[in-house]
Design a protein around this motif. Structure first.
Motif: not given
Length: 132
Positions: A14-37
């Motif tokens: 909460f205190n250290l997150h960056p400003v989001q430049k592009i709105n992205l759904s939580h599901q989309h973030v998780r998909i990107l994480q899966i592919i990255h990891k």
């Protein structure tokens, strides 16, 4: 203890997150994480990991591909397999949505002694390793 870990993690993000430049759904973030990891990720892997249908996973992936954040690449060994890969823009977007703001983090870490910094790294490394 478990609630304390969750509370501290939540406070830090909460205190250290960056400003989001592009709105992205939580599901989309998780998909990107899966592919990255993971290596050699296909749509069925995304569906399995997120406990969603193949069609739903496919729809999400299509949106990410259409926005230029993912690419589909056919396997050289088995043309039936299509792997998902992050683009440079996709990796940048993922980092913006999952990492802490570097300037804010630098400021906080700069307030710590060397010993405190080492304790933080040690604890986070242990938690990361045990979570795999």
């Amino acid at each position: 203890m478990f609630q304390q870990v969750n509370d501290y993690f939540s406070d830090i993000y909460f205190n250290l997150h960056p400003v989001q430049k592009i709105n992205l759904s939580h599901q989309h973030v998780r998909i990107l994480q899966i592919i990255h990891k993971r290596e050699y990720v296909m749509i069925r892997d995304v569906a399995t990991h997120l406990s969603i249908s193949h069609n739903t996973a496919s729809d999400h992936v299509k949106k990410l591909v259409d926005n230029g954040w993912l690419v589909k690449e056919r396997s050289v060994e088995d043309q039936r397999k299509v792997y998902l890969t992050l683009t440079d823009d996709g990796l940048s977007l993922l980092r913006n949505h999952t990492e802490l703001d570097k300037a804010k983090l630098k400021e906080v870490i700069g307030q710590m002694t060397q010993e405190e910094q080492e304790h933080v790294i040690s604890a986070l490394k242990l938690l990361s390793e045990r979570s795999r």
